[in-house]
Write a protein that holds these residues in place. Structure first.
Motif, short mmCIF file in Angstrom:
data_model
loop_
_atom_site.label_atom_id
_atom_site.label_comp_id
_atom_site.label_asym_id
_atom_site.label_seq_id
_atom_site.Cartn_x
_atom_site.Cartn_y
_atom_site.Cartn_z
N ARG A 66 -43.23 -66.34 36.85
CA ARG A 66 -42.77 -65.69 38.08
C ARG A 66 -42.60 -64.20 37.78
O ARG A 66 -41.60 -63.77 37.19
CB ARG A 66 -41.45 -66.32 38.54
N TYR A 121 -34.05 -65.96 47.58
CA TYR A 121 -34.59 -66.56 48.81
C TYR A 121 -36.08 -66.33 48.98
O TYR A 121 -36.76 -67.11 49.66
CB TYR A 121 -33.85 -66.00 50.03
N LYS A 123 -39.25 -69.00 49.13
CA LYS A 123 -38.79 -70.38 49.30
C LYS A 123 -39.01 -70.82 50.75
O LYS A 123 -38.42 -70.26 51.67
CB LYS A 123 -37.31 -70.50 48.91
N LYS A 124 -39.85 -71.81 50.92
CA LYS A 124 -40.23 -72.24 52.27
C LYS A 124 -39.08 -72.86 53.06
O LYS A 124 -39.13 -72.94 54.28
CB LYS A 124 -41.39 -73.25 52.18
N GLU A 125 -38.04 -73.28 52.33
CA GLU A 125 -36.91 -73.91 53.05
C GLU A 125 -36.01 -72.88 53.73
O GLU A 125 -35.14 -73.24 54.53
CB GLU A 125 -36.07 -74.77 52.09
N TYR A 126 -36.22 -71.58 53.42
CA TYR A 126 -35.40 -70.53 54.04
C TYR A 126 -36.19 -69.78 55.11
O TYR A 126 -37.38 -69.46 54.93
CB TYR A 126 -34.91 -69.54 52.99
N GLY A 182 -35.08 -67.66 38.63
CA GLY A 182 -34.65 -68.27 39.89
C GLY A 182 -33.14 -68.26 40.05
O GLY A 182 -32.56 -69.16 40.67
N ARG A 194 -29.59 -66.93 41.46
CA ARG A 194 -29.08 -66.29 42.67
C ARG A 194 -27.93 -65.37 42.29
O ARG A 194 -26.90 -65.81 41.80
CB ARG A 194 -28.60 -67.35 43.67
#
Length: 505
Positions: free
Chosen positions: A5, A24, A27-30, A253, A255
């Protein structure tokens, strides 16, 4: 083996705005409001055209077309083995950093790094990148930080090279000498539905002789940025440490603990009603919930971020006043500014009062409206302009980002209340500069009576002032140019009684 990454240029800028965003991103969930934003898409299309034109100013270059990181780096390394080479979209990595350099020119041990931006630059201004205090103008900082990261990565990957860095931008002082130059760079989609640019086979060396893009040397500014100290991850840390920290956050990854403030108003990781319905998560809400200990109910009332025209949002949040309902009259101190209607502070306090009182009614200044309407003269004229500004001009004789007025509509309201569409102008001819015909048609529409004219002042006035200047240029040969200039001037009879309507778009 897990895919690396890398921290890229865009991720670096996102991390500079807010390190928590790096968690974030991707990330497809956000929810992400920047995806599919029509304004950003339009900017990208202009960037594609400018980027392709820039390549034509450095002929004979090799294009690294692949998007795959490892292969792009391999091709770049092979080309850099040559003594002299021009590379488009050169792929360079260093540690967990990865950049694509728009144009990289190698001449022995010297590397010339060129970052192309679809932004205008006026070389006639003195030190346009610095303010009066000698500091970098905030609007220019993201562009220069972008180049700083690229130079840093290139220095790490090629430690023995001498590196010079440049921004290449549209030269506002340059006059395009080629008719239809913009149309020679058409936006197309490839077989994978990715947008790109198809360059016309008619583009010639003569078309490129007069450059409308300008190389601006920026080592001075880039080096000062790389010498700055930063607050994260620790106070006073170096640019190198700051970049390493951002790349580590993203690659692992992790936060970063959020630090909320006025910058959150522009956060793209915020759910719309539609996003919530399909189950997308809201990064904005997660940050505010963590920082303030809020529950979902706390987000049901407007925040101080929603306070109109406020510059004190950070101060309010620091005081623990994150909701509009937390603010008191003392926080705003509403005062009359002596002008008709609500002052800025009065409008803010009214907004807060309505939130606190759960009052959803519309505020309407009836007395002020009556006084204003008493000054109107019928028939009332409503005009609306449609315009365009592009980096690569459509016609010869024009400059980059010079406004083009191609359409207006004209509606009239009689004293009886009758409304009718009375006229319009629309240029549909390819290769025709429309501005003078545009204002000529507008004059014909509006000079027949002294009725009040309604217009969106900040836009329409800007365009009219632009055309006024264009009509005054020595190259303008319009036989009625003085009559048109007189029409545009505020002293012309039809403009003496007008109402400037400001509407939110």
């Amino acid at each position: 083996m897990p895919k690396l990454r890398y921290l890229t240029k865009s991720l670096f800028q996102s991390g500079r705005e807010c390190p928590t965003k790096l968690f974030y991103t991707g990330k497809k969930e956000y929810a992400n409001q920047k995806l599919g934003d029509p304004f950003l898409i339009a900017l990208a299309e202009g960037g594609f055209q400018v980027g392709e034109l820039a390549k034509r100013y450095y002929p004979g270059g090799q294009d690294i077309a692949t998007l795959e990181h490892v292969e792009a780096e391999r091709q770049t390394r092979e080309l850099l083995a040559q003594e002299k080479v021009v590379i488009y979209e050169a792929a360079i990595s260093y540690e967990n950093l990865y950049v694509r350099i728009d144009v990289l020119i190698k001449n022995g041990d010297h590397l010339k790094l060129i970052e192309v931006k679809a932004k205008s630059f006026d070389p006639r201004q003195e030190s346009p990148l610095l303010n009066k205090s000698g500091n970098i103008v905030p609007a220019w900082r993201p562009y220069l930080e972008d180049v700083a990261l690229q130079k840093y990565v290139l220095m790490g990957a090629r430690p023995n090279a001498q590196i010079s860095s440049y921004l290449m931008m549209a030269d506002k002082s340059a006059v395009c000498e080629t008719d239809g130059l913009n149309q020679r760079f058409r936006i197309v989609r490839d077989e994978n539905d990715r947008k790109g640019v198809k360059v016309s086979s008619t583009l010639s060396v003569a078309d490129l002789k007069k450059k409308i893009l300008l190389e601006v040397p920026v080592d001075r500014y880039v080096d000062s940025i790389m010498a700055e100290s930063h607050d994260l991850p620790s106070p006073g840390c170096s640019f190198e440490r700051h970049v390493e920290w951002l790349s580590s956050l993203y690659s692992r990854g992790v936060r970063h603990a959020p630090s909320i403030g006025s910058h959150c108003a522009a956060c793209e990781f915020r759910c719309s009603d539609g996003d919530a319905e399909i189950g997308l998560q809201c990064g904005f809400r997660e940050c505010w919930s963590e920082s303030l200990g809020w529950t979902d109910e706390d987000f049901e009332t407007p925040l101080v971020l929603d306070l109109w025209n406020s510059r004190k949002r950070d101060a309010y949040i620091a005081q623990g006043k994150a909701k509009l309902s937390d603010l008191t009259e003392t926080d705003i101190t509403p005062v009359d500014d002596g002008r008709p209607g609500l002052s800025s502070s009065q409008r803010q306090w009214l907004q807060i009062e309505k939130v606190r009182d759960r009052d959803n009614s519309v505020y309407f200044d009836a007395d002020g409206m009556r006084a204003e309407m008493a000054s109107w003269q019928h028939p009332l004229h409503f005009i609306d302009f449609e315009t365009s500004t592009v980096a690569i001009p459509f016609t010869s004789g024009r400059r980059p980002y010079e406004g083009i007025a191609f359409q207006f509509s004209h509606h009239v309201m009689e004293q009886s209340g009758e409304i009718r569409h009375t006229g319009e102008y629309l240029n549909t001819e390819v290769g025709v500069f429309p501005n003078f015909d545009f204002v000529r048609s507008l004059k014909a529409e509006l000079e027949n009576d002294s009725g009040t004219i309604f217009r969106y002042a900040s836009h329409e006035n800007t365009i009219l002032n632009l055309i006024y200047r264009q009509l005054g240029e020595p190259t303008c040969k319009e036989p009625d140019r003085e009559a048109l200039r007189s029409f545009i001037q505020p002293g012309f009879p039809i403009w003496k009684s007008h109402l400037e309507i400001r509407r939110h778009r």
